[in-house]
Design a protein around this motif. Structure first.
Motif, short mmCIF file in Angstrom:
data_model
loop_
_atom_site.label_atom_id
_atom_site.label_comp_id
_atom_site.label_asym_id
_atom_site.label_seq_id
_atom_site.Cartn_x
_atom_site.Cartn_y
_atom_site.Cartn_z
N ASN A 136 -9.34 -22.98 46.92
CA ASN A 136 -8.03 -22.44 46.56
C ASN A 136 -7.86 -21.61 45.29
OD1 ASN A 136 -8.62 -24.71 44.84
ND2 ASN A 136 -6.68 -25.87 45.25
N ALA A 137 -9.22 -21.21 45.03
CA ALA A 137 -9.30 -20.36 43.79
C ALA A 137 -8.95 -18.95 43.94
CB ALA A 137 -10.58 -20.72 43.36
N ILE A 138 -9.77 -18.43 44.92
CA ILE A 138 -9.77 -17.11 45.21
C ILE A 138 -9.81 -16.66 46.51
CG2 ILE A 138 -12.25 -16.66 45.47
CD1 ILE A 138 -10.12 -14.89 42.75
N GLY A 139 -8.87 -15.41 46.93
CA GLY A 139 -8.67 -15.19 48.38
C GLY A 139 -9.06 -13.74 48.61
N SER A 140 -10.10 -13.19 47.74
CA SER A 140 -10.35 -11.80 47.95
C SER A 140 -11.88 -11.70 47.56
CB SER A 140 -9.66 -10.75 47.30
OG SER A 140 -9.48 -10.89 46.05
N HIS A 141 -12.81 -10.91 48.26
CA HIS A 141 -13.95 -10.58 47.58
C HIS A 141 -14.13 -9.76 46.43
CE1 HIS A 141 -16.35 -12.64 50.96
NE2 HIS A 141 -15.63 -11.76 51.85
#
Length: 357
Positions: A136-141
């Motif tokens: 739930n920290a980051i949604g994109s490369h």
């Protein structure tokens, strides 16, 4: 991630070609730290300590430029940073390429310095509703990378030794949820080897940085913003600003402005209502402190809405960013707009100066 690695290496090689005519340094640093769970919902993420290795190409500020003389001849250049992220299963590894400035706070053999850098980062493992739902920290490369630090340095002829405390931050500015961000505090040790001994040259300061000059300009901004619930279509954000910039010296100024913002993502926060464009329009008054490095401006500012019908994130906002002047008329701008530490969106803007006095 392989393509991003190749890009960072090409940038480093291009800087090396430029450096052949300058006083420059090659550096290597090792670091250790941890993943900071800055929100309670991230408590499950830190599982291992983090380790990092970075390679740096630095130029020594000896070109006679005003800001270089003022700041004790700082070093600046490209920093390529490889790091683990504290959870090999959910986050994996990361790599960042940053442009940085390291400013000495004194002139001596043993001296402190302040480091600031910004660029792009690639995160290996991101949120996926089926395969990685616990991230739930980051949604994109692809993300923005910001790194700040305080160093203690020892100068021994052409060799410099470094010890410091740094914090690295990865975020996509709410362009793709989730975006709680990745924060990595760490301590580092490093060594730099300077090569060459360029003589100081006279330099004509960029025209826009003259003292007691006032500029009037307009700024157009475009952005993309994602909101919860997840898996919705990303919304557009548009803004137009009128800004007065007053240069108080060759290296600092302040902005005063009014901005008109059409944030289309606000409508998705009210799924059971029909939101009109007039309700989406936000009007804000804004001021910022601007620090100038020749053609590059770094700024931090505070704004308040005078029209904010939906009032989703409050009446105050902050901005931190950079502006680069191509000439005395045109400049590009990049900034993070936030509400007390929570990213609202990234700003991509074009400035045009239409009046000077």
């Amino acid at each position: 991630m392989k393509n991003f690695y190749i890009l960072c290496m090409l940038m480093l090689l291009s800087f090396t070609g430029i450096a052949q005519k300058k006083n420059y340094a090659l550096s290597i640093h090792g670091a250790g730290g941890f993943l900071l769970a800055h929100r309670s919902v991230m408590a499950h993420l830190p599982q291992q300590h983090t380790g990092a290795l970075n390679f740096r190409l630095s130029f020594l500020g000896k070109d006679g430029k005003y800001w270089q003389q003022l700041m004790n001849q700082p070093t600046y250049g490209l920093d390529v940073h490889f790091t683990s992220l504290g959870n090999k299963n959910l986050l994996g590894k990361g790599i960042a390429g940053l442009y940085f400035v390291d400013v000495p706070l004194s002139k001596s053999l043993f001296y402190p310095s302040v480091y600031g850098g910004a660029g792009l980062a690639w995160v290996e493992k991101i949120y996926d509703v089926q395969h990685n739902p616990k991230n739930n920290a980051i949604g994109s490369h692809l993300n923005l990378a910001v790194r700040l630090g305080l160093n203690m340095n020892y100068e021994w002829e052409q060799t410099h030794l470094h010890f410091g405390f740094h914090v690295m931050h990865f975020s996509n500015g709410a362009s793709k949820m989730p975006n709680l961000g990745v924060n990595l505090p760490y301590v580092q040790l490093g060594v730099s080897q300077f090569i060459g001994d360029a003589e100081t040259e006279e330099y004509a300061t960029f025209k826009a940085l003259r003292k007691d000059v006032t500029h009037w300009r307009i700024l157009g901004v475009y952005s993309r913003k994602d909101v919860y619930p997840l898996l919705q279509k990303v919304s557009s954000v548009y803004s137009l600003s009128a800004i007065r910039t007053k240069y108080k010296s060759k290296y600092w100024s302040y902005d005063l402005g009014v901005e008109f913002i059409a944030n289309q993502a606000q409508a998705k926060m009210f799924p059971n209502r029909v939101i009109k464009q007039g309700e989406l329009l936000q009007v804000g008054l804004y001021t910022a402190y601007v620090l100038s490095f020749d053609r590059l401006d770094l700024f931090a500012g505070l704004g308040g809405y005078v029209k904010n019908d939906l009032n989703i994130a409050g009446w105050l906002y902050q901005k931190v960013g950079a502006r680069y002047h191509f000439n005395d008329k045109w400049a590009v701008q990049f900034a993070i707009k936030a509400n007390f530490g929570k990213a609202d969106y990234l700003e991509y803007g074009i400035n045009y100066t239409f009046h000077e006095k």
